[in-house]
Design a protein around this motif. Structure first.
Motif, PDB file in Angstrom:
ATOM      1  N   ILE A 102       0.962  -1.268  -0.108  1.00 25.05           N
ATOM      2  CA  ILE A 102      -0.059   0.101  -0.022  1.00 25.05           C
ATOM      3  C   ILE A 102       0.868   1.206   0.090  1.00 25.05           C
TER       4      ILE A 102
ATOM      5  N   ASP B 169      -4.394   5.801   6.416  1.00 24.61           N
ATOM      6  CA  ASP B 169      -4.067   4.770   5.309  1.00 24.61           C
ATOM      7  C   ASP B 169      -4.884   3.346   5.803  1.00 24.61           C
TER       8      ASP B 169
ATOM      9  N   ALA C 253      -6.993   1.551   3.397  1.00 24.53           N
ATOM     10  CA  ALA C 253      -6.692   0.306   2.767  1.00 24.53           C
ATOM     11  C   ALA C 253      -7.701  -0.958   3.239  1.00 24.53           C
TER      12      ALA C 253
ATOM     13  N   GLY D 189      -1.315  -6.382   5.398  1.00 29.14           N
ATOM     14  CA  GLY D 189      -0.734  -5.350   4.977  1.00 29.14           C
ATOM     15  C   GLY D 189       0.493  -4.492   5.051  1.00 29.14           C
TER      16      GLY D 189
ATOM     17  N   LEU E 281      -2.002  -1.848  -3.682  1.00 29.67           N
ATOM     18  CA  LEU E 281      -3.135  -0.878  -3.498  1.00 29.67           C
ATOM     19  C   LEU E 281      -2.809   0.329  -3.370  1.00 29.67           C
TER      20      LEU E 281
END
Length: 255
Positions: free
Chosen positions: A43, A50, A54, A114, A148
Protein backbone atom coordinates in the motif's frame (compact mmCIF):
# COMPACT_ATOMS: atom_id res chain seq x y z
CA UNK A 1 -8.84 -18.28 13.11
CA UNK A 2 -9.70 -15.60 15.70
CA UNK A 3 -13.29 -14.39 15.97
CA UNK A 4 -12.09 -10.77 15.63
CA UNK A 5 -15.09 -9.29 17.38
CA UNK A 6 -13.29 -6.02 18.29
CA UNK A 7 -12.02 -5.68 14.71
CA UNK A 8 -15.46 -6.27 13.21
CA UNK A 9 -17.05 -3.83 15.66
CA UNK A 10 -14.51 -1.19 14.67
CA UNK A 11 -15.30 -1.79 10.99
CA UNK A 12 -18.97 -1.11 11.65
CA UNK A 13 -18.00 2.09 13.46
CA UNK A 14 -15.78 3.06 10.54
CA UNK A 15 -18.55 2.48 8.02
CA UNK A 16 -20.85 4.71 10.07
CA UNK A 17 -18.13 7.40 10.15
CA UNK A 18 -17.70 7.16 6.37
CA UNK A 19 -21.42 7.74 5.97
CA UNK A 20 -21.45 10.65 8.40
CA UNK A 21 -18.50 12.22 6.57
CA UNK A 22 -20.24 11.67 3.21
CA UNK A 23 -17.09 10.16 1.74
CA UNK A 24 -17.48 9.18 -1.90
CA UNK A 25 -15.43 6.03 -2.42
CA UNK A 26 -14.07 5.42 -5.89
CA UNK A 27 -12.93 1.78 -5.80
CA UNK A 28 -11.58 -0.29 -8.66
CA UNK A 29 -9.94 -3.70 -8.88
CA UNK A 30 -11.40 -4.91 -5.60
CA UNK A 31 -11.85 -8.35 -7.16
CA UNK A 32 -8.04 -8.69 -7.05
CA UNK A 33 -8.18 -9.20 -3.28
CA UNK A 34 -8.67 -12.98 -2.92
CA UNK A 35 -11.63 -14.17 -0.88
CA UNK A 36 -9.57 -16.98 0.62
CA UNK A 37 -5.90 -17.70 1.23
CA UNK A 38 -2.94 -15.57 2.11
CA UNK A 39 -1.91 -12.41 0.27
CA UNK A 40 0.32 -9.39 0.81
CA UNK A 41 -1.18 -5.95 0.17
CA UNK A 42 1.53 -3.41 -0.74
CA UNK A 43 0.00 0.00 0.00
CA UNK A 44 1.21 3.51 -0.74
CA UNK A 45 1.45 5.78 2.30
CA UNK A 46 0.06 9.30 2.06
CA UNK A 47 -1.85 9.86 5.30
CA UNK A 48 -2.36 8.81 8.90
CA UNK A 49 -5.67 7.18 7.90
CA UNK A 50 -4.27 4.75 5.34
CA UNK A 51 -4.83 1.72 7.59
CA UNK A 52 -8.55 2.46 7.59
CA UNK A 53 -8.84 3.25 3.89
CA UNK A 54 -6.73 0.29 2.74
CA UNK A 55 -8.79 -2.02 4.95
CA UNK A 56 -11.90 -0.72 3.21
CA UNK A 57 -10.37 -1.78 -0.10
CA UNK A 58 -10.41 -5.39 1.14
CA UNK A 59 -13.93 -5.10 2.54
CA UNK A 60 -15.75 -6.19 -0.67
CA UNK A 61 -13.86 -9.50 -0.48
CA UNK A 62 -14.83 -9.81 3.19
CA UNK A 63 -11.18 -9.95 4.26
CA UNK A 64 -9.65 -8.52 7.43
CA UNK A 65 -6.19 -7.09 6.85
CA UNK A 66 -3.44 -7.69 9.44
CA UNK A 67 -1.27 -4.61 9.16
CA UNK A 68 2.42 -4.49 9.93
CA UNK A 69 2.99 -1.41 12.10
CA UNK A 70 5.83 0.00 14.16
CA UNK A 71 6.21 -1.27 17.71
CA UNK A 72 5.56 2.19 19.19
CA UNK A 73 1.95 1.90 18.05
CA UNK A 74 1.59 -1.28 20.11
CA UNK A 75 3.32 0.31 23.12
CA UNK A 76 0.90 3.24 23.24
CA UNK A 77 -1.63 2.96 26.11
CA UNK A 78 -4.60 3.68 23.83
CA UNK A 79 -3.69 2.22 20.43
CA UNK A 80 -1.71 -0.72 21.81
CA UNK A 81 -4.62 -2.79 23.17
CA UNK A 82 -6.59 -2.12 19.98
CA UNK A 83 -3.74 -3.17 17.69
CA UNK A 84 -3.28 -6.40 19.61
CA UNK A 85 -7.01 -7.14 19.63
CA UNK A 86 -7.06 -6.71 15.83
CA UNK A 87 -4.15 -9.17 15.56
CA UNK A 88 -1.97 -6.73 13.67
CA UNK A 89 1.78 -7.38 13.50
CA UNK A 90 4.25 -5.40 15.58
CA UNK A 91 7.42 -4.37 13.75
CA UNK A 92 10.38 -3.87 16.06
CA UNK A 93 13.32 -2.57 14.04
CA UNK A 94 15.71 -4.07 16.59
CA UNK A 95 14.02 -7.46 16.19
CA UNK A 96 13.15 -7.34 12.50
CA UNK A 97 13.62 -11.05 11.91
CA UNK A 98 10.98 -11.93 14.50
CA UNK A 99 8.46 -9.53 12.94
CA UNK A 100 9.17 -10.94 9.50
CA UNK A 101 8.75 -14.54 10.66
CA UNK A 102 5.49 -13.63 12.37
CA UNK A 103 4.16 -12.13 9.13
CA UNK A 104 5.17 -15.20 7.11
CA UNK A 105 3.33 -17.37 9.62
CA UNK A 106 0.19 -15.22 9.23
CA UNK A 107 0.38 -15.55 5.44
CA UNK A 108 0.81 -19.31 5.56
CA UNK A 109 -2.27 -19.52 7.77
CA UNK A 110 -4.25 -17.77 5.04
CA UNK A 111 -4.28 -14.21 6.35
CA UNK A 112 -4.05 -11.00 4.32
CA UNK A 113 -1.10 -8.92 5.53
CA UNK A 114 -0.94 -5.19 4.82
CA UNK A 115 2.49 -3.62 4.27
CA UNK A 116 3.50 -0.01 3.64
CA UNK A 117 6.74 -0.63 1.72
CA UNK A 118 7.63 3.09 1.71
CA UNK A 119 7.82 2.76 5.53
CA UNK A 120 6.85 6.40 6.15
CA UNK A 121 4.36 8.88 4.72
CA UNK A 122 5.33 10.36 1.36
CA UNK A 123 5.40 14.14 1.61
CA UNK A 124 5.52 14.42 -2.19
CA UNK A 125 2.56 12.02 -2.50
CA UNK A 126 4.63 10.16 -5.10
CA UNK A 127 5.85 6.59 -4.57
CA UNK A 128 9.05 6.69 -2.52
CA UNK A 129 11.83 4.12 -2.67
CA UNK A 130 10.45 0.83 -1.39
CA UNK A 131 11.78 -1.59 1.18
CA UNK A 132 12.03 -5.16 -0.12
CA UNK A 133 10.05 -6.73 2.72
CA UNK A 134 6.72 -6.98 0.85
CA UNK A 135 8.35 -8.84 -2.03
CA UNK A 136 10.29 -11.16 0.27
CA UNK A 137 7.21 -11.96 2.36
CA UNK A 138 5.09 -12.87 -0.66
CA UNK A 139 7.88 -14.97 -2.17
CA UNK A 140 8.65 -16.93 0.98
CA UNK A 141 5.00 -17.58 1.86
CA UNK A 142 4.19 -18.29 -1.82
CA UNK A 143 1.24 -15.90 -1.89
CA UNK A 144 0.27 -13.13 -4.33
CA UNK A 145 1.61 -9.61 -3.88
CA UNK A 146 -1.18 -7.13 -4.56
CA UNK A 147 -0.46 -3.40 -5.04
CA UNK A 148 -3.07 -1.09 -3.54
CA UNK A 149 -3.13 2.65 -4.19
CA UNK A 150 -4.90 5.24 -2.06
CA UNK A 151 -5.68 8.80 -3.09
CA UNK A 152 -7.61 11.53 -1.29
CA UNK A 153 -6.90 10.39 2.27
CA UNK A 154 -4.02 12.90 2.47
CA UNK A 155 -6.59 15.69 2.24
CA UNK A 156 -7.93 14.65 5.66
CA UNK A 157 -4.87 14.01 7.81
CA UNK A 158 -1.22 13.93 6.77
CA UNK A 159 2.18 15.36 7.64
CA UNK A 160 2.84 19.12 7.60
CA UNK A 161 -0.81 20.10 7.06
CA UNK A 162 -3.74 20.79 9.40
CA UNK A 163 -6.44 18.15 9.74
CA UNK A 164 -9.51 18.70 7.57
CA UNK A 165 -12.59 16.73 8.57
CA UNK A 166 -14.97 18.61 6.30
CA UNK A 167 -17.50 16.37 4.59
CA UNK A 168 -17.88 15.20 1.02
CA UNK A 169 -14.38 14.21 -0.05
CA UNK A 170 -13.68 11.50 -2.60
CA UNK A 171 -11.43 8.66 -1.47
CA UNK A 172 -9.98 6.57 -4.28
CA UNK A 173 -8.82 2.98 -3.79
CA UNK A 174 -7.22 1.17 -6.71
CA UNK A 175 -6.28 -2.50 -6.35
CA UNK A 176 -3.86 -3.73 -9.00
CA UNK A 177 -3.41 -7.14 -10.57
CA UNK A 178 -1.51 -9.61 -8.36
CA UNK A 179 2.23 -9.97 -8.77
CA UNK A 180 3.96 -13.27 -8.07
CA UNK A 181 7.52 -12.65 -6.89
CA UNK A 182 9.89 -15.57 -6.59
CA UNK A 183 12.44 -13.91 -4.33
CA UNK A 184 15.29 -14.86 -6.67
CA UNK A 185 16.04 -11.17 -7.23
CA UNK A 186 14.27 -9.16 -4.54
CA UNK A 187 15.86 -5.91 -5.72
CA UNK A 188 14.54 -6.27 -9.28
CA UNK A 189 11.13 -7.45 -8.08
CA UNK A 190 10.88 -4.52 -5.68
CA UNK A 191 11.70 -2.18 -8.58
CA UNK A 192 8.90 -3.84 -10.54
CA UNK A 193 6.53 -3.31 -7.62
CA UNK A 194 7.48 0.38 -7.42
CA UNK A 195 6.94 0.87 -11.16
CA UNK A 196 3.56 -0.84 -10.93
CA UNK A 197 2.49 1.28 -7.96
CA UNK A 198 3.65 4.47 -9.70
CA UNK A 199 1.61 3.60 -12.80
CA UNK A 200 -1.46 2.79 -10.72
CA UNK A 201 -1.02 6.04 -8.79
CA UNK A 202 -0.99 8.06 -12.03
CA UNK A 203 -4.09 6.23 -13.25
CA UNK A 204 -5.85 6.86 -9.92
CA UNK A 205 -5.01 10.57 -9.91
CA UNK A 206 -6.17 10.90 -13.53
CA UNK A 207 -9.53 9.32 -12.65
CA UNK A 208 -10.02 11.46 -9.52
CA UNK A 209 -12.65 14.22 -9.80
CA UNK A 210 -10.89 17.23 -11.34
CA UNK A 211 -12.99 19.68 -9.34
CA UNK A 212 -11.52 18.25 -6.13
CA UNK A 213 -7.89 18.72 -7.14
CA UNK A 214 -7.52 22.01 -9.03
CA UNK A 215 -4.07 23.11 -10.23
CA UNK A 216 -1.90 24.26 -7.35
CA UNK A 217 -3.53 21.96 -4.78
CA UNK A 218 -1.11 21.15 -1.97
CA UNK A 219 -2.13 17.48 -2.11
CA UNK A 220 -1.25 17.12 -5.81
CA UNK A 221 2.28 16.14 -6.95
CA UNK A 222 4.36 19.01 -8.30
CA UNK A 223 4.89 17.32 -11.68
CA UNK A 224 1.09 17.24 -12.13
CA UNK A 225 0.61 20.92 -11.41
CA UNK A 226 0.23 20.73 -7.64
CA UNK A 227 2.22 22.50 -4.95
CA UNK A 228 3.35 19.40 -3.03
CA UNK A 229 7.11 19.12 -2.46
CA UNK A 230 9.04 17.39 -5.22
CA UNK A 231 10.46 13.98 -4.29
CA UNK A 232 13.87 15.63 -3.84
CA UNK A 233 12.44 18.32 -1.55
CA UNK A 234 10.50 15.66 0.35
CA UNK A 235 13.74 13.74 0.99
CA UNK A 236 15.28 16.88 2.48
CA UNK A 237 12.24 17.36 4.73
CA UNK A 238 12.39 13.71 5.82
CA UNK A 239 16.10 14.07 6.65
CA UNK A 240 15.43 17.23 8.66
CA UNK A 241 12.70 15.43 10.59
CA UNK A 242 15.06 12.58 11.44
CA UNK A 243 17.71 15.03 12.64
CA UNK A 244 15.17 16.79 14.83
CA UNK A 245 14.04 13.50 16.37
CA UNK A 246 17.64 12.47 17.03
CA UNK A 247 18.32 15.82 18.72
CA UNK A 248 15.26 15.41 20.95
CA UNK A 249 16.35 11.90 21.96
CA UNK A 250 19.83 13.16 22.75
CA UNK A 251 18.43 16.00 24.83
CA UNK A 252 16.32 13.56 26.85
CA UNK A 253 19.35 11.39 27.57
CA UNK A 254 21.30 14.34 28.95
CA UNK A 255 18.58 15.34 31.41
Amino acid sequence: MPLDLPYRATILTGLAWFKAMDFRFQISGQENVPRTGGAVLAINHISYLDFIMAGYGAHPSRRLVRFMAKRETFDHPVSGPLMRSYHHISVDRSEGVASYRNAVDYLRRGEVVGVFPEATISRSFEIKDLKSGAVRLAAEAEVPLIPLILWGSQRIMTKDHPKDFSRGKTIAVTVGDPLHPTGENAVAETAELKATMARLLDDTIAAYPAQEQPPGSWWLPARLGGSAPTPEQAKELDAAELRERAAKRAAKRTK
